[in-house]
Scaffold this motif. Structure first.
Motif, PDB file in Angstrom:
ATOM      1  N   PRO A  66      48.798  50.885  24.996  1.00 33.75           N
ATOM      2  CA  PRO A  66      49.951  51.679  25.456  1.00 33.75           C
ATOM      3  C   PRO A  66      50.872  52.008  24.278  1.00 33.75           C
ATOM      4  N   VAL A  67      51.240  53.279  24.161  1.00 34.02           N
ATOM      5  CA  VAL A  67      52.114  53.715  23.078  1.00 34.02           C
ATOM      6  C   VAL A  67      53.277  54.493  23.679  1.00 34.02           C
ATOM      7  N   TYR A  68      54.495  54.189  23.221  1.00 37.64           N
ATOM      8  CA  TYR A  68      55.697  54.811  23.756  1.00 37.64           C
ATOM      9  C   TYR A  68      56.393  55.586  22.639  1.00 37.64           C
ATOM     10  N   PRO A  69      56.316  56.922  22.666  1.00 32.55           N
ATOM     11  CA  PRO A  69      56.874  57.735  21.583  1.00 32.55           C
ATOM     12  C   PRO A  69      58.325  57.416  21.246  1.00 32.55           C
ATOM     13  N   ARG A  70      59.145  57.150  22.248  1.00 30.62           N
ATOM     14  CA  ARG A  70      60.556  56.844  21.968  1.00 30.62           C
ATOM     15  C   ARG A  70      60.704  55.559  21.155  1.00 30.62           C
ATOM     16  N   GLU A  71      59.841  54.554  21.441  1.00 27.70           N
ATOM     17  CA  GLU A  71      59.897  53.304  20.674  1.00 27.70           C
ATOM     18  C   GLU A  71      59.463  53.526  19.237  1.00 27.70           C
ATOM     19  N   MET A 114      48.681  61.891  22.902  1.00 29.31           N
ATOM     20  CA  MET A 114      49.714  60.922  22.537  1.00 29.31           C
ATOM     21  C   MET A 114      50.307  61.263  21.165  1.00 29.31           C
ATOM     22  N   GLN A 169      51.824  47.861  18.850  1.00 31.54           N
ATOM     23  CA  GLN A 169      51.243  47.488  20.133  1.00 31.54           C
ATOM     24  C   GLN A 169      49.827  46.963  19.942  1.00 31.54           C
ATOM     25  N   THR A 219      58.567  64.339  19.678  1.00 35.16           N
ATOM     26  CA  THR A 219      59.748  63.483  19.806  1.00 35.16           C
ATOM     27  C   THR A 219      60.409  63.251  18.451  1.00 35.16           C
TER      28      THR A 219
END
Length: 263
Positions: free
Chosen positions: A190-195, A228, A182, A235
């Protein structure tokens, strides 16, 4: 006979930078009535030879940072005194790392640096980054920690926006891939753990090192950085993926969340 219209200097389109100017200009007709002028490049040609000789005989330790930059600019701008340009670049960006880390648009704000020269300076930066990265590829990253920090600092410290980078490791903790997942603003990504975990599974990675930069220069982790990181750890852990560390890169240093015992 009708005389062809004359062309003034203002009618001739000027090239983007000095290298194009000297490479592309056409020979001019001699004016035998004009007084002779001394060669305007004589004052720096000898300087170039002396600087090259010092570098050849004594290496980089014999030269100041602006002189190292001069040596490079000799090739990029062949017919101009490059000392003022080298000094102006260092004055604007502070260090050699700052010069090579600066975006081309800002480099071109320095007088004497056109688009071609700016891109060539960025090419040097890219070669340096790829060289550092090649030192990590296939090696046990945890045993080459100083190389990891050096690479991440070179790649991210002078970015104007935050980047979130992930080093994906195999079961031997050897580097599989290094990706910027990102890119955000000057103070947020923005950081999305699932991604993050999804990409790790795609690469068959069993461990991660998270890295992001603080364009402000201060690598101190924020509360959001810590939270985060813990979300990614929670996760990834059930899927057998370990997060070794989260490194924050600043212009003059770095912070390790594991070293600070924040994870």
């Amino acid at each position: 006979m009708t005389k062809p219209p004359s062309t003034s200097d203002s009618d001739i389109a000027q090239p983007a930078d000095e290298r194009g100017f000297f490479a592309e200009q056409q020979p001019k007709r001699l004016n035998l009535d004009a007084p002779a002028k001394p060669a305007d490049d004589a004052h720096y040609l000898g300087h170039r030879d002396r600087l090259r000789s010092r570098y050849r005989d004594h290496g980089d330790t014999a030269l100041a940072d602006y002189e190292i930059l001069e040596l490079l600019l000799f090739r990029l701008i062949p017919r101009r005194d490059t000392k003022p340009i080298a000094k102006a670049l260092l004055e604007r960006f502070g260090t050699l790392a700052g010069v090579f880390g600066a975006p081309p648009s800002l480099l071109q704000e320095v007088k004497g640096v056109g688009e071609t020269v700016a891109l060539d300076l960025k090419l040097v930066s890219t070669v340096a980054h790829r060289t550092l990265k090649s030192e990590l590829k296939g090696k046990q990253v945890l045993g080459s920690w100083s190389s990891v920090i050096e690479y991440c600092h070179a790649a991210m410290a002078h970015e104007a926006r935050e980047q979130f980078r992930i080093l994906f490791l195999d079961k031997r903790n050897a580097l599989i891939a290094d990706e910027v997942q990102q890119t955000g603003t000057v103070d947020h990504t923005p950081v999305y753990p699932r991604e993050v975990v999804k990409r790790a599974l795609e690469l068959s990675a069993t461990a991660l090192i998270l890295v992001h930069n603080h364009p402000s220069g201060d690598p101190t982790p924020s509360r959001a950085d810590i939270e985060m990181t813990k979300m990614i750890i929670d996760t990834a852990k059930p899927l057998g993926i370990t997060v070794h560390d989260h490194i924050i890169i600043g212009k003059d240093g770095h912070a390790s969340l594991k070293g600070l015992r924040l994870i």
